[in-house]
Write an enzyme that holds these catalytic residues in place. Sequence first.
Site, PDB file in Angstrom:
ATOM      1  N   SER A 162       0.844  -1.189   0.000  1.00  0.00           N
ATOM      2  CA  SER A 162       0.000   0.000   0.000  1.00  0.00           C
ATOM      3  C   SER A 162       0.884   1.245   0.000  1.00  0.00           C
ATOM      4  O   SER A 162       1.648   1.462  -0.933  1.00  0.00           O
ATOM      5  CB  SER A 162      -0.955  -0.034   1.193  1.00  0.00           C
ATOM      6  OG  SER A 162      -1.979   0.915   1.059  1.00  0.00           O
ATOM      7  N   ASP A 215      -9.294  -4.598  -5.960  1.00  0.00           N
ATOM      8  CA  ASP A 215      -8.952  -3.676  -4.878  1.00  0.00           C
ATOM      9  C   ASP A 215      -9.807  -2.416  -4.993  1.00  0.00           C
ATOM     10  O   ASP A 215      -9.596  -1.583  -5.880  1.00  0.00           O
ATOM     11  CB  ASP A 215      -7.454  -3.330  -4.972  1.00  0.00           C
ATOM     12  CG  ASP A 215      -6.932  -2.608  -3.742  1.00  0.00           C
ATOM     13  OD1 ASP A 215      -7.733  -1.976  -3.033  1.00  0.00           O
ATOM     14  OD2 ASP A 215      -5.705  -2.673  -3.495  1.00  0.00           O
ATOM     15  N   HIS A 263      -7.677  -5.287  -1.372  1.00  0.00           N
ATOM     16  CA  HIS A 263      -6.415  -4.673  -0.954  1.00  0.00           C
ATOM     17  C   HIS A 263      -5.567  -5.605  -0.093  1.00  0.00           C
ATOM     18  O   HIS A 263      -4.342  -5.471  -0.046  1.00  0.00           O
ATOM     19  CB  HIS A 263      -6.718  -3.378  -0.191  1.00  0.00           C
ATOM     20  CG  HIS A 263      -5.540  -2.472  -0.032  1.00  0.00           C
ATOM     21  ND1 HIS A 263      -4.776  -2.036  -1.091  1.00  0.00           N
ATOM     22  CD2 HIS A 263      -4.992  -1.897   1.081  1.00  0.00           C
ATOM     23  CE1 HIS A 263      -3.814  -1.244  -0.654  1.00  0.00           C
ATOM     24  NE2 HIS A 263      -3.925  -1.144   0.661  1.00  0.00           N
TER      25      HIS A 263
END
Length: 719
Positions: free
Chosen positions: A589, A664, A696
Amino acid sequence: MKKQVFLFLSLVGFLAIGTAQQKQITLEEIWGGAFRTEYMDVLRSMNNGKQYTVLNFSRSPRSSSLDKYDYKTLEKVETLVASGGDIPFFSSYSFSDDESQILLATEVEPIFRRSRLGIYYVYDLASKELVKIAETKIQEPTLSPDGSKVAYVLDNNIYVMELANRTTKQITTDGSKGTIINGVTDWVYEEEFGFVRAFEWNSDGTKIAFLRFDETNVPHFSMDMFGTGLYPYQHEFKYPKAGEDNSLVTLHLYDVASGNTSNVDLNNPYYIPRIKWMNNPNHLSVQTLNRHQNDLKLWSVDASSNSVSLLLEETDDAYVDVDDDLTFLADDSFIWTSEGDGYNHLYLYGKDGKLKNQITQGPWEVTRYYGYDKKNNRIYYQSVENGSINRDVYSIATNGKKKKRLTSKEGTNSASFSTDYTYFINTFSSATTPYEFTLHTASDGKLVKKIKDNAALSTKLEGYEFAPKEFSTININGYDLNMYMIKPVDFDPNKKYPLFMFQYSGPGSQSVSNSWMGSRDYWHQVLASEGYIVVCVDGRGTGLKGRDFKKLTQKELGKYEVEDQIAAAKKLSELPYIDEERTGIWGWSYGGFMSTNCILKGNDVFEMAIAVAPVTSWRFYDTIYTERYMETPQENPTGYDDNSPLNYPELLKGKYLLVHGSGDDNVHVQNTMRMIEALVQANKQFDWAIYPDKNHGIYGGNTSLHLFTKLTNFVKENL
C-alpha cells in the site's frame, strides 16, 4: 552501493525468544494457522461492573454462545444465549443500554472494509423471545436505550421496528443506490473517517440524529470482476479521487413520537465526520471540517429548537485529526484530545466550550482514551510515555494530578475496564511475548488473576529457529529514527549479509513497535533463516513522536520519507556485516508507493524492490485521505507529480516486482496498470503479478501462501 557515512546504533534492548533452533518456519505453517494466537473474543463489561460477557465459539460442531463471567473469580456465571434450535449461529452481539435485549448478528457478509450486511435477531433476556428484524439482509441495526425499538438501514433508507408489536416504520424514502444514502456512510467516509453507522439514538430514545449523503455528483468507479462464470461483470460504486466532488452531507433529526424529520442548518459544512448525543436528550454534538481538514468545529445542537452554537474550534497549519475520544460528563462538560501543544493530549472543557485545564502534558502522546470514573474523578488512558515503541495504561485526575501507571511490563499494554472502573483486563504483548490477558484492580493496577496466555505458542516456537528483533535508533537527516533489525540465528559478524528493508511510512503510522508478531513478521523470520538481515525504520512523517515530526511531510508525500529510507540504507551499509551490493526494500500500500520510489530515486542504493498494492500517483487515490496531507491536485500539482513514480520510470535499474489485486476497491489496480505502462514505454524490464478479484489485502484460499511464495522466490533470486 557506495559506502558513505558511519553508522551509530543506540541499542534500547535486545530481545530473545528461547534458544532451541530445531526447525525453520515455513510459509505453509504461517498461512496454515500453525502460529495462531489465542484471544478473548468480543468482551464487554456488564452495567453492574462486576461481570463481563464474552462471545465463545466452537468449531465442531459449529456453534456460538454468549457467556457471562465474574470479574473477581473469572468463573462463568451463566450462558445468556447460545446457538441451537431456533437461534442460528451468531458472530457478534450488542446489548441495549438497559441490557434487557441482545442484538445477534448472523449470515454476515462484507461490503467494504468496515461495512457489513447481515440477518439480525433481537433476543429478550427475560422472555427468551427471539425476534427476526427483517427477512432480508440489513445494515447497522441499533437498539434504542430501553430496548423497545431497533433502528436499521435497508437499501439506503432508515427504518425503526417496534419490538413489542413487531411493526416497522420507514423513516426516509429517498434512498437510492448511487445517489442518496441515509443513515450509513459513503465509501470514502467509511474508509477514511472510520465509521459506517451514521445515525444515533439520543439518551432517552425519543430522537434519532442521522446523516444524509447525496453522492449524485461523485464520480462513478467500476472494476471488472472475473468470477467463475462465462462473462465477467462490473462492480460499481462512487469513489471520489483527489480533487473531485465529494458527497453533499447534511444533518437531520427524527422525532419518534411525531414521526417528523427536521433539517439542521450547519451552514453547509464540507465534512461531518462525527455526531454524538450528549447526556441531555436534547443536546447533540456535531463535528464539521473544511475540505482541507485543517479547521475543525465542534457544534452544539439544541434538538428542541434545532438551534446551533459553536462549542469549540481547532485549527492547524496542516490538518486536525478526527477521533472518537470526545466524552461528555454528567453536566455535559467534556473531555477532548488535541495536538495543540505539539503532542496529542487530553483536555477538559466546560459545557460552554471554555477550556478548564489540560489534563495530560509532556513530550509524549496519548494513544487511547478509555473513560472517566465519576465516583473517583479518574480518567483512564493509554500512552507512549515509556518510549514511543511501547504502550502503558495510566489513570489521572481531571485536574492533571495524581497520575498512576497501572501497567508494569515493557511492551504493548491495552485495557478493557469494567463499567464501574473497579477492574480492567489488560492485554499485553511484546516482541518476545505473545498475547497475555490478566485481571487488575483499576485503582492501582495490582494483578488479581491471570486469565489466558499463549504459553503453548511460546513453547512451540522454542522448537523453531527464531531470530529476535534488536530495537534501536538510527540518526538520519538530523532525527533519531526508531528501528529494528533481525539477524540470522547463526549470525557471524565476519560475514557479509544482504539487507532487506521493510516499511510502511504513511502519515502517523508505526511499524517499529514492541508488540507481538503478525504474519509478515513470521515471513521476515523465514527470510532471516535464509541468510538475510531484515530492517525496519520509521522515518519522518510516522507517528507517536509529536505533531511536528508527523506533519513534516505535509504537501510532499513521498519526499522526506523516501529520503530517510535511502539515507538509512546507505548508513546501514557502513556496517561491516552488510553487503552493500545487495540491498532490497519492500512494502504494501503506502509502503509499496515508498518501495517503488526508493528503487527509482535511490537506484544507486537499492538493487531490488517489491511493491504490493501500491499507490503510484496520489491523483488516483481518494479525496479525504489524500487532500488531508496534499490539498487538491489543482492547488498542489508539483506535490502530486514530483514524487509520483509514474513520472520517472526511466530511473529503474534494479529488480522490481509489482503486485496487485484486480478487485482492490481501495488502492485501485489502475495504479499498477499505469505503472506497468510507464515502465513498458521506458523499455524497462520488471516482474509483475495480478491476483484476480482480490481486494487490498490479497487473501482468500491459497492466495496468501501463493503471494508470499512468489515474494520469497523473488527475494532469493534477486538479492
